[in-house]
Design an enzyme around this catalytic site. Sequence first.
Site, short mmCIF file in Angstrom:
data_model
loop_
_atom_site.label_atom_id
_atom_site.label_comp_id
_atom_site.label_asym_id
_atom_site.label_seq_id
_atom_site.Cartn_x
_atom_site.Cartn_y
_atom_site.Cartn_z
N TYR A 1 0.78 -1.23 0.00
CA TYR A 1 0.00 0.00 0.00
C TYR A 1 0.82 1.30 0.00
O TYR A 1 0.26 2.38 -0.08
CB TYR A 1 -0.95 0.01 1.21
CG TYR A 1 -2.25 -0.74 0.95
CD1 TYR A 1 -2.25 -2.12 0.79
CD2 TYR A 1 -3.46 -0.06 0.86
CE1 TYR A 1 -3.44 -2.81 0.55
CE2 TYR A 1 -4.65 -0.74 0.62
CZ TYR A 1 -4.63 -2.11 0.47
OH TYR A 1 -5.81 -2.78 0.23
N LYS B 1 2.15 -15.80 3.11
CA LYS B 1 2.39 -16.69 1.97
C LYS B 1 3.90 -16.95 1.94
O LYS B 1 4.59 -16.57 0.99
CB LYS B 1 1.89 -15.99 0.70
CG LYS B 1 1.89 -16.85 -0.55
CD LYS B 1 0.80 -17.90 -0.59
CE LYS B 1 1.00 -18.78 -1.82
NZ LYS B 1 0.02 -19.88 -1.90
N ASP C 1 -12.74 -9.01 3.72
CA ASP C 1 -13.98 -9.05 2.94
C ASP C 1 -14.62 -10.43 3.07
O ASP C 1 -15.84 -10.56 3.22
CB ASP C 1 -13.72 -8.71 1.46
CG ASP C 1 -13.89 -7.22 1.17
OD1 ASP C 1 -13.74 -6.41 2.11
OD2 ASP C 1 -14.17 -6.87 0.02
C1 IPM Z 1 -10.67 -1.18 2.90
C2 IPM Z 1 -10.79 -0.67 1.50
C3 IPM Z 1 -9.59 0.20 1.21
C4 IPM Z 1 -8.34 -0.66 1.35
C5 IPM Z 1 -9.65 0.90 -0.17
C6 IPM Z 1 -10.92 1.69 -0.35
C7 IPM Z 1 -8.43 1.76 -0.41
O1 IPM Z 1 -10.92 -1.71 0.59
O2 IPM Z 1 -10.65 -0.37 3.83
O3 IPM Z 1 -10.59 -2.41 3.07
O4 IPM Z 1 -7.93 -1.32 0.39
O5 IPM Z 1 -7.77 -0.65 2.43
MN MN Z 2 -11.06 -3.64 1.53
#
Ligand code: IPM
Ligand code: MN
Length: 358
Positions: free
Chosen positions: A143, A195, A256
């Site tokens: 990131y 991983k 997610d």
């Molecule tokens: C999250 C989101 C963010 C991330 C995006 C919107 C940049 O998906 O908070 O999980 O990838 O961290």
């Molecule tokens: Mn996310």
Amino acid sequence: MSAGVPARTYRVAVIPGDGTGPEVIREGLKVLKAVRAVEGFAVELETFDLGGERYLRTGEVLPDGELERLRRVDAIYLGAVGHPQVKPGILERGLLLRLRFELDQYVNLRPVIRYPGVRTLIPSHGDGDVDLVVVRENSEGLYTGAGGFHRRGTPYEVAVQESINTRHGVERIVRYAFELARSPGRRRKLTLVHKTNVLTYAGDLYQRVVDELAAEYPDVTTDYVHVDAACIYFLEQPSRFDVIVTDNMFGDIITDLGAIIQGGMGIAAGANINPQGVSMFEPIGGTAPDHVGKGTINPLAAIGALQMLLRFLGEEGAAARVDAGIRFACSKMHSMRAGEMGYTTSEVGDLVVEGATA
Ligand code: IPM
Ligand code: MN
């Protein structure tokens, strides 16, 4: 009205943001108002107009002056960031990730809990079968934006996107996860998800740091699961996890999946924490463009984020009330999915207030 100044006053910045952000934050603030009245503390709210609409209107994403004001609050309550008319990356990098980085919120804490009565895609093994927390590294990895293009747009184009992992960064997130694993209510088990069979540098650093710190936490059991296998366990045997520590990208993806096993994005809350600084609390689901303005979005994720905010401020009583309110709402709702809740957004907020003030 009682006279005098309440003993405890907090300054909270509110960034409703884009999409359904303002709708779910409105419900969170409704719940906040109800619990602070009962628990007897005060909150000074300062709303920040940041997000896609502001950007389209003025070209500004996060002006320095506003960032400086955000550095001085006790906590930040964020709705969602992202706009269909704004090129992907501008708001995500310029606002959400910039806040996480500038405020050094190096912990992204994402509890994955299935509340009683909530149906999910996975078979239920009874109450409490899904109760884990992902400690996602939030300040480095893929990131950071390290890398670049060479010969962009030509047949010889090269795109490099590097994962940055520092000893300091890995150590502080792993230490946070160990401390969490031994905190009250947790089961003293820490799983590294990575991983290591392919990412032999970054994974090796994470594994060595876990092994080294394990000596300082003899009461915490450690194990290791590859991220792909972790996805299977999330669905088949989520109860094997207590606290998970993982890097930024893997943490993004598995949370997610975590949201799905707890009932959907509508219930998944998260916190971006700087233990020594300003932390930011948000539903993790995003802007849900299809549901804007319809009263169909589930506010429970935002209300869960509020609960984390209150706990972080030390308002345990208020946090417990919000927890009770969420559980009450869950027991009444048909589904966590937007449009299928059996209630409107605002009615779900009302249910939480009812359960929180009972
Ligand atoms: C999250 C989101 C963010 C991330 C995006 C919107 C940049 O998906 O908070 O999980 O990838 O961290
Ligand atoms: Mn996310």
